[in-house]
Design an enzyme around this catalytic site. Structure first.
Site, PDB file in Angstrom:
ATOM      1  N   CYS A   1       4.692  18.180   1.556  1.00 45.35           N
ATOM      2  CA  CYS A   1       3.761  17.154   1.097  1.00 45.35           C
ATOM      3  C   CYS A   1       2.421  17.361   1.788  1.00 45.35           C
ATOM      4  O   CYS A   1       2.354  17.731   2.949  1.00 45.35           O
ATOM      5  CB  CYS A   1       4.221  15.729   1.348  1.00 45.35           C
ATOM      6  SG  CYS A   1       5.765  15.325   0.573  1.00 45.35           S
TER       7      CYS A   1
ATOM      8  N   ARG B   1       1.806  22.843  -0.137  1.00 45.02           N
ATOM      9  CA  ARG B   1       2.799  22.079   0.620  1.00 45.02           C
ATOM     10  C   ARG B   1       3.756  21.305  -0.290  1.00 45.02           C
ATOM     11  O   ARG B   1       4.708  20.687   0.181  1.00 45.02           O
ATOM     12  CB  ARG B   1       2.100  21.088   1.551  1.00 45.02           C
ATOM     13  CG  ARG B   1       1.179  21.739   2.553  1.00 45.02           C
ATOM     14  CD  ARG B   1       0.516  20.695   3.397  1.00 45.02           C
ATOM     15  NE  ARG B   1       1.458  20.031   4.250  1.00 45.02           N
ATOM     16  CZ  ARG B   1       1.803  20.437   5.457  1.00 45.02           C
ATOM     17  NH1 ARG B   1       1.255  21.516   5.957  1.00 45.02           N
ATOM     18  NH2 ARG B   1       2.678  19.771   6.175  1.00 45.02           N
TER      19      ARG B   1
ATOM     20  N   TRP C   1       6.226  16.998  -2.350  1.00 45.14           N
ATOM     21  CA  TRP C   1       7.438  17.818  -2.503  1.00 45.14           C
ATOM     22  C   TRP C   1       8.577  16.817  -2.389  1.00 45.14           C
ATOM     23  O   TRP C   1       8.818  16.264  -1.314  1.00 45.14           O
ATOM     24  CB  TRP C   1       7.506  18.873  -1.402  1.00 45.14           C
ATOM     25  CG  TRP C   1       8.613  19.866  -1.596  1.00 45.14           C
ATOM     26  CD1 TRP C   1       8.596  20.964  -2.395  1.00 45.14           C
ATOM     27  CD2 TRP C   1       9.889  19.851  -0.953  1.00 45.14           C
ATOM     28  NE1 TRP C   1       9.795  21.635  -2.294  1.00 45.14           N
ATOM     29  CE2 TRP C   1      10.610  20.965  -1.418  1.00 45.14           C
ATOM     30  CE3 TRP C   1      10.512  19.008  -0.043  1.00 45.14           C
ATOM     31  CZ2 TRP C   1      11.896  21.267  -1.004  1.00 45.14           C
ATOM     32  CZ3 TRP C   1      11.803  19.299   0.377  1.00 45.14           C
ATOM     33  CH2 TRP C   1      12.479  20.426  -0.103  1.00 45.14           C
TER      34      TRP C   1
ATOM     35  N   ASN D   1       4.030  11.916   4.857  1.00 47.49           N
ATOM     36  CA  ASN D   1       4.666  13.230   4.854  1.00 47.49           C
ATOM     37  C   ASN D   1       5.759  13.170   5.912  1.00 47.49           C
ATOM     38  O   ASN D   1       5.486  12.821   7.057  1.00 47.49           O
ATOM     39  CB  ASN D   1       3.608  14.289   5.219  1.00 47.49           C
ATOM     40  CG  ASN D   1       4.211  15.648   5.462  1.00 47.49           C
ATOM     41  OD1 ASN D   1       5.285  15.961   4.945  1.00 47.49           O
ATOM     42  ND2 ASN D   1       3.540  16.467   6.248  1.00 47.49           N
ATOM     43  N   GLY D   2       6.998  13.483   5.528  1.00 48.77           N
ATOM     44  CA  GLY D   2       8.110  13.417   6.481  1.00 48.77           C
ATOM     45  C   GLY D   2       9.273  12.675   5.852  1.00 48.77           C
ATOM     46  O   GLY D   2       9.285  12.438   4.635  1.00 48.77           O
TER      47      GLY D   2
ATOM     48  N   GLU E   1      13.529  40.924   3.781  1.00 45.27           N
ATOM     49  CA  GLU E   1      12.237  40.377   3.367  1.00 45.27           C
ATOM     50  C   GLU E   1      11.935  40.754   1.901  1.00 45.27           C
ATOM     51  O   GLU E   1      11.459  39.929   1.119  1.00 45.27           O
ATOM     52  CB  GLU E   1      11.137  40.881   4.318  1.00 45.27           C
ATOM     53  CG  GLU E   1       9.707  40.651   3.870  1.00 45.27           C
ATOM     54  CD  GLU E   1       9.297  39.196   3.699  1.00 45.27           C
ATOM     55  OE1 GLU E   1      10.124  38.302   3.917  1.00 45.27           O
ATOM     56  OE2 GLU E   1       8.153  38.959   3.296  1.00 45.27           O
TER      57      GLU E   1
ATOM     58  N   LYS F   1      11.477  37.989  -1.045  1.00 49.54           N
ATOM     59  CA  LYS F   1      10.208  37.893  -1.769  1.00 49.54           C
ATOM     60  C   LYS F   1      10.456  37.980  -3.266  1.00 49.54           C
ATOM     61  O   LYS F   1       9.896  37.214  -4.036  1.00 49.54           O
ATOM     62  CB  LYS F   1       9.296  39.020  -1.295  1.00 49.54           C
ATOM     63  CG  LYS F   1       7.867  38.696  -1.176  1.00 49.54           C
ATOM     64  CD  LYS F   1       7.373  38.023   0.071  1.00 49.54           C
ATOM     65  CE  LYS F   1       8.102  36.824   0.552  1.00 49.54           C
ATOM     66  NZ  LYS F   1       7.797  36.449   1.921  1.00 49.54           N
TER      67      LYS F   1
ATOM     68  N   GLU G   1      12.162  34.730  -4.515  1.00 51.28           N
ATOM     69  CA  GLU G   1      11.420  33.465  -4.469  1.00 51.28           C
ATOM     70  C   GLU G   1      10.199  33.432  -5.369  1.00 51.28           C
ATOM     71  O   GLU G   1       9.812  32.376  -5.832  1.00 51.28           O
ATOM     72  CB  GLU G   1      11.053  33.079  -3.031  1.00 51.28           C
ATOM     73  CG  GLU G   1      10.004  33.929  -2.385  1.00 51.28           C
ATOM     74  CD  GLU G   1       9.652  33.459  -0.981  1.00 51.28           C
ATOM     75  OE1 GLU G   1       9.767  32.273  -0.682  1.00 51.28           O
ATOM     76  OE2 GLU G   1       9.250  34.323  -0.176  1.00 51.28           O
TER      77      GLU G   1
ATOM     78  N   HIS H   1      31.904  47.442   1.159  1.00 57.11           N
ATOM     79  CA  HIS H   1      33.012  46.521   1.446  1.00 57.11           C
ATOM     80  C   HIS H   1      32.942  45.302   0.531  1.00 57.11           C
ATOM     81  O   HIS H   1      33.105  44.171   0.984  1.00 57.11           O
ATOM     82  CB  HIS H   1      32.979  46.094   2.916  1.00 57.11           C
ATOM     83  CG  HIS H   1      33.141  47.238   3.858  1.00 57.11           C
ATOM     84  ND1 HIS H   1      34.350  47.870   4.063  1.00 57.11           N
ATOM     85  CD2 HIS H   1      32.235  47.895   4.623  1.00 57.11           C
ATOM     86  CE1 HIS H   1      34.174  48.860   4.936  1.00 57.11           C
ATOM     87  NE2 HIS H   1      32.908  48.899   5.281  1.00 57.11           N
TER      88      HIS H   1
ATOM     89  N   LYS I   1       5.298  25.428   1.307  1.00 57.90           N
ATOM     90  CA  LYS I   1       5.001  26.393   2.371  1.00 57.90           C
ATOM     91  C   LYS I   1       5.506  25.921   3.726  1.00 57.90           C
ATOM     92  O   LYS I   1       6.023  26.689   4.513  1.00 57.90           O
ATOM     93  CB  LYS I   1       3.498  26.633   2.440  1.00 57.90           C
ATOM     94  CG  LYS I   1       3.163  27.713   3.419  1.00 57.90           C
ATOM     95  CD  LYS I   1       2.003  28.534   2.981  1.00 57.90           C
ATOM     96  CE  LYS I   1       1.845  29.756   3.838  1.00 57.90           C
ATOM     97  NZ  LYS I   1       2.782  30.822   3.465  1.00 57.90           N
TER      98      LYS I   1
HETATM   99  C1  F6R Z   1       9.146  32.955   2.507  1.00 58.48           C
HETATM  100  C2  F6R Z   1       8.562  31.964   3.365  1.00 58.48           C
HETATM  101  C3  F6R Z   1       9.478  31.098   4.129  1.00 58.48           C
HETATM  102  C4  F6R Z   1       8.928  30.836   5.534  1.00 58.48           C
HETATM  103  C5  F6R Z   1       9.820  29.815   6.256  1.00 58.48           C
HETATM  104  C6  F6R Z   1       9.332  29.564   7.672  1.00 58.48           C
HETATM  105  O1  F6R Z   1       8.186  33.754   1.885  1.00 58.48           O
HETATM  106  O2  F6R Z   1       7.362  31.843   3.448  1.00 58.48           O
HETATM  107  O3  F6R Z   1      10.753  31.627   4.170  1.00 58.48           O
HETATM  108  O4  F6R Z   1       8.885  32.040   6.231  1.00 58.48           O
HETATM  109  O5  F6R Z   1       9.821  28.621   5.555  1.00 58.48           O
HETATM  110  O6  F6R Z   1       8.067  29.015   7.693  1.00 58.48           O
HETATM  111  P1  F6R Z   1       7.186  29.073   8.996  1.00 58.48           P
HETATM  112  O7  F6R Z   1       6.876  30.487   9.281  1.00 58.48           O
HETATM  113  O8  F6R Z   1       5.972  28.262   8.663  1.00 58.48           O
HETATM  114  O9  F6R Z   1       7.998  28.452  10.091  1.00 58.48           O
END
Ligand code: F6R
Length: 616
Positions: A2, A30, A77, A103-104, A485, A489, A492, A508, A611
């Site tokens: 949020c 966010r 969110w 937010n929270g 990673e 990527k 997502e 396995h 994010k």
């Molecule tokens: C994936 C992504 C998330 C963040 C995760 C941690 O592309 O961005 O998996 O890496 O939510 O976020 P931070 O780094 O802000 O703690």
């Protein structure tokens, strides 16, 4: 999750609603389930909110047309209640005099809500947030002033909050408060005060900022801020900080070139950010390193992409003489470690510094077991920096695209710098050797530049594979950090199902899924894993898999048995090969971006994601 943005000014000619809407757009990463704005206009609150993204809601200038003196907005969110207009913030009290954005998550909201219902209040939404304005109203009705009523309200609330409150009958005043959810304040002294979930939201308007701590409340007037300690009740004297980040971060323009998406622009920033990371003087790196070396038990934790950066960093730190480290996803940390041994150190990595699971793990280790915390964080002044004994700041700068990319690359680079400093302090490797590794680390930025110059080759592969439904990403050793990673990527931002596995482990079980044309991505640097990885490639190939490999430019053997290759222009020597984890991950991030774009998706704001995940 949020985003919150508020603005209060004595420059009455300012287009308040438009500025709030633009601030919210900068925070949309966010959360983008719904959005709303409340503005105080001549003793009344005007409220507009709806489900959907800000640009869609504001299509006919619906938000921008709002008029008034000051106000706040929210981009959501969803946590409590579906993303519809009713559940969108801001929320009002029963008399439509008080507006709150939040937010929270309030943990005891059901209890509070039931209490309030028995006292005759009614609620319009399913959210936890609505108890705030209703409680504030009760305290105001009992004779308290607005600030005291907000303090009394938050004293009844358990959980996490960053809130903004305004009252229709209290001109030129907004109240903000925080606990475990971020809240920052921007100021143009004597004129305008802003509040926002993070600094980049007001960067185009001011660079002077205050960061609110947990259990603090601030009274905002036009161009004025007064901060108070909620627990002790005293006023806190705090100097504002000047933010150095570039405001270009808020635009999709880099070096004069306009990009279609933030993700693409930010991928193009990776080489310069990696270069900055290696060269940045980190004043406290020695304390950071010594804390790791002095500990008897070392854990490394983070979420998502940051956790994969931990896997790479752990490998490098151990390779260069550091201790064995236990990696644990931060959401699992408490459950995995009901007890922690004495003299533990926890290394943690986070872009936002606000991820609730990361903060929880760190606070648990520190407050319950006295563990030392060494953090690698991108956002200066974020919560994580305050719970840490030592902090290394990454140089990624603001990352707007929801999916991390330059943050990952700078995190891995920062941990590689730590690894080399470990080698120096341990003194078991000659300085000449260490310098060669450091030069190789610096050269990874140039490798990134060349990868970007040749990105059309990656785009071509991305377009071919983008419609495939399922993928495996396989690697060995350090390359697993790239495989995880790459798979994350792709899933997502392009919504292809992708799973990463240690290549040896794939036989396995996972191999049962392989049939003609099943795409398997191999991360194949020419390191100590190379020959055995070729065996794994052959196992997949002989069952009909389509092989996509990330290989060094000079590679021949894997190239020959692959259908497609993503090529990495590293030098053919042991130093370049050992430091090549970022160069071998970067093409996979680029491939995911192009697959997403080719599939007509929005790589900047993937479905259901936010994010900064500030809920547990
Ligand atoms: C994936 C992504 C998330 C963040 C995760 C941690 O592309 O961005 O998996 O890496 O939510 O976020 P931070 O780094 O802000 O703690």
């Amino acid at each position: 999750m949020c985003g919150i943005f508020g603005l209060i000014t004595n420059k009455k000619e300012l287009p308040i609603a438009k500025l709030i809407r633009e601030g919210l757009e900068r925070l949309e990463y966010r959360g983008y389930d719904s959005a709303g704005i409340a503005i105080v206009n001549k003793g009344k609150i005007e409220l507009r909110k709806n489900a959907g993204r800000i640009a869609d809601i504001n299509k006919e200038g619906w938000f921008d047309a709002m008029e008034g003196d000051f106000g706040m907005g929210h981009t959501r969110w969803a946590t409590h209640g579906p993303p519809n207009a009713q559940n969108s913030h801001p929320h009002l009290d029963g008399a439509d005099k008080i507006a709150v954005v939040h937010n929270g998550i309030l943990e005891n909201f059901m209890e509070l809500r039931e209490e309030l219902i028995t006292r005759g209040h009614s609620f319009k939404s399913d959210t936890d947030t609505e108890v705030f304005p209703v409680l504030i109203k009760e305290f105001l009705d009992s004779g308290m002033a607005l600030k005291e009523a907000v303090v009394a309200t938050i004293n009844k609330c358990k959980g996490a909050y960053g809130i903004v409150v305004c009252h229709a009958d209290t001109p030129d005043t907004m109240i903000v408060a925080r606990k475990e959810s971020p809240l920052t304040i921007g100021i143009t002294p004597g004129e305008t005060t802003y509040c926002a979930s993070d600094i980049p939201a007001f960067l185009p308007l001011t660079r002077m900022a205050y960061i609110l701590d947990d259990d603090e409340i601030a009274v905002l007037n036009p161009g004025k801020v007064a901060i108070f300690d909620v627990i002790k009740g005293n006023k806190i004297e705090r100097e504002p900080i000047t933010v150095e980040w570039s405001i270009d971060a808020a635009a999709k323009v880099l070096d004069g070139k306009e990009y279609k998406w933030f993700m693409h622009k930010e991928l193009h920033e990776v080489p310069r950010k990696v270069r900055e990371q290696v060269n940045v003087p980190q004043e406290n790196i020695d304390d950071f390193v010594k804390t790791i070396l002095d500990a008897e038990h070392v854990y490394i934790t983070a979420a998502g992409t940051a956790f994969y950066a931990c896997l790479a960093g752990k490998f490098q730190m151990t390779r260069f003489g550091g201790p064995f480290m236990t990696p644990i996803e931060c959401s699992e940390f408490k459950d995995h470690l009901p007890k922690m041994p004495k003299n533990s150190c926890v290394i943690t990595v986070s872009q936002s510094g606000e991820t609730a699971d990361t903060i929880e793990a760190v606070r648990y280790a520190r407050e319950k077991f006295g563990a030392k915390i060494c953090s690698v964080v991108n956002v200066v002044g974020s919560s994580l920096t305050r719970y840490s004994d030592h902090v290394l700041i990454t140089t990624a700068g603001p990352e707007i695209a929801v999916a991390s990319q330059k943050a990952y690359c700078t995190q891995v680079t920062a941990l590689s710098v730590v690894a080399l400093r470990i080698a120096e302090i341990q003194g078991k490797m000659s300085q000449e050797e260490i310098d060669k590794y450091r030069e190789a680390l610096i050269a990874t930025a140039d490798v990134g530049d060349v990868i970007l110059k040749r990105e059309d080759a990656i785009k071509a592969v991305a377009q071919i594979i983008s419609k495939k439904i399922n993928f495996f990403f396989l690697g060995r050793g350090l390359s697993m950090a790239a495989a995880y990673e790459g798979a994350l990527k792709l899933k997502e931002i392009s919504y292809n199902h992708a799973e990463a596995y240690p290549a040896g482990e794939s036989k396995h079980g996972p191999i049962a899924l392989i049939n003609e044309g099943y795409p398997v991505v191999f991360v194949a640097p020419p390191d100590e894993t190379y020959d055995r990885l070729i065996g794994n490639i052959m196992e997949m190939k002989s069952r009909g898999a389509t092989i996509i490999s990330v290989v060094a430019d000079f590679d021949e053997r894997v190239t020959e048995i692959s259908d497609y290759t993503l090529r990495v222009p590293i030098e053919n020597n042991k130093y370049a090969i050992a430091m090549s984890i970022v160069p071998f991950t970067f093409p996979l991030q680029i491939m995911a971006y192009f697959a997403s774009d080719h599939n007509g998706l929005d790589p900047d704001k993937p479905r259901n994601l936010a994010k900064s995940v500030t809920v547990k």
